[in-house]
Motif scaffolding. Structure first.
Motif, PDB file in Angstrom:
ATOM      1  N   LEU A 184     -58.613 -31.462 -41.010  1.00  0.00           N
ATOM      2  CA  LEU A 184     -57.235 -31.813 -40.674  1.00  0.00           C
ATOM      3  C   LEU A 184     -57.168 -32.506 -39.315  1.00  0.00           C
ATOM      4  CD1 LEU A 184     -54.223 -31.661 -41.385  1.00  0.00           C
ATOM      5  CD2 LEU A 184     -54.173 -29.432 -40.271  1.00  0.00           C
ATOM      6  N   ALA A 185     -57.904 -31.977 -38.321  1.00  0.00           N
ATOM      7  CA  ALA A 185     -57.912 -32.581 -36.989  1.00  0.00           C
ATOM      8  C   ALA A 185     -58.501 -33.989 -37.031  1.00  0.00           C
ATOM      9  CB  ALA A 185     -58.694 -31.698 -36.024  1.00  0.00           C
ATOM     10  N   GLU A 186     -59.573 -34.180 -37.795  1.00  0.00           N
ATOM     11  CA  GLU A 186     -60.162 -35.512 -37.919  1.00  0.00           C
ATOM     12  C   GLU A 186     -59.197 -36.491 -38.590  1.00  0.00           C
ATOM     13  OE1 GLU A 186     -63.774 -34.719 -40.001  1.00  0.00           O
ATOM     14  OE2 GLU A 186     -64.823 -34.045 -38.190  1.00  0.00           O
ATOM     15  N   ALA A 187     -58.498 -36.043 -39.616  1.00  0.00           N
ATOM     16  CA  ALA A 187     -57.536 -36.914 -40.295  1.00  0.00           C
ATOM     17  C   ALA A 187     -56.375 -37.275 -39.367  1.00  0.00           C
ATOM     18  CB  ALA A 187     -57.014 -36.227 -41.556  1.00  0.00           C
ATOM     19  N   LEU A 188     -55.879 -36.302 -38.612  1.00  0.00           N
ATOM     20  CA  LEU A 188     -54.794 -36.594 -37.664  1.00  0.00           C
ATOM     21  C   LEU A 188     -55.268 -37.524 -36.554  1.00  0.00           C
ATOM     22  CD1 LEU A 188     -53.046 -33.113 -37.361  1.00  0.00           C
ATOM     23  CD2 LEU A 188     -52.089 -35.206 -38.341  1.00  0.00           C
ATOM     24  N   THR A 189     -56.499 -37.331 -36.092  1.00  0.00           N
ATOM     25  CA  THR A 189     -57.052 -38.215 -35.070  1.00  0.00           C
ATOM     26  C   THR A 189     -57.135 -39.645 -35.595  1.00  0.00           C
ATOM     27  OG1 THR A 189     -58.322 -36.421 -34.084  1.00  0.00           O
ATOM     28  CG2 THR A 189     -59.067 -38.652 -33.605  1.00  0.00           C
TER      29      THR A 189
END
Length: 190
Positions: free
Chosen positions: A123-128
């Motif tokens: 999720l953090a990678e996708a938001l980044t």
């Protein structure tokens, strides 16, 4: 199970005809009774309707009762299967008899390490990737695993091992626990 529930949890059975003389129903009586049962008492729409028995007829249940079918065990089994599909250890569900304290602690740790943290990472990678074009390529979103209470025992063990390693420099110890180097951190000890 669904058919049984559609039928108001009443199992199927048989009508038994008893007379003192030991006779049988006549063909007309038999057909009339059969037609009445089919039109007035069969199907989910007619579930729960009372059956009026007369002239020596008696109802005998032929199938399992809901208690015999053990709906609770089936429900718990389904809950376990669903939990496994989502990566949740079944003992975290609180089903009686599934967990001891030691097993619960290990299952909770596995849940965080194998399910929650990888999901948070994705999720953090996708938001980044989504926000970086608007806020600059230096943007990186991530979670702070040190703030997760369930992982405190792992964190304490790591800090203890690093502190006891007298062959590491201060900066090597800092790197091992996730911190950046400090000035004059190449010396041993501390």
């Amino acid at each position: 199970n669904k058919a049984l529930l559609d039928n108001a949890a009443r199992p199927s059975g048989a009508l038994v005809y008893r007379t003192r003389e030991g006779g049988n129903l006549s063909a007309d009586q038999y057909e009339r009774l059969k037609d009445e049962l089919e039109t007035g008492f069969s199907g989910a729409r007619n579930a729960g309707r009372p059956l009026l028995l007369e002239g020596g007829l008696d109802w005998k249940a032929l199938s399992l009762t809901p208690k015999d079918m053990d709906f609770l065990a089936a429900k718990n089994g389904a809950a376990r299967e669903i939990a496994l599909a989502f990566g949740v250890p079944p003992m975290l569900l609180g089903i009686p008899g599934d967990n001891t304290y030691a097993n619960y602690r290990q299952a909770n740790l596995a849940f965080w390490r194998q399910t929650v943290l990888p999901l948070c990472g994705r999720l953090a990678e996708a938001l980044t990737a989504w926000l970086a074009p608007a806020y600059g390529d230096g943007l990186r979103l991530w979670f702070d695993a040190d703030q997760i209470e369930a992982l405190a025992s792992e964190r304490e063990a790591l800090w203890g091992r690093v502190a006891a390693a007298d062959f590491l420099t201060v900066n090597e110890k800092r790197a091992a626990v996730g911190y950046g180097p400090v000035e004059d951190g190449e010396g041993m000890g501390r």
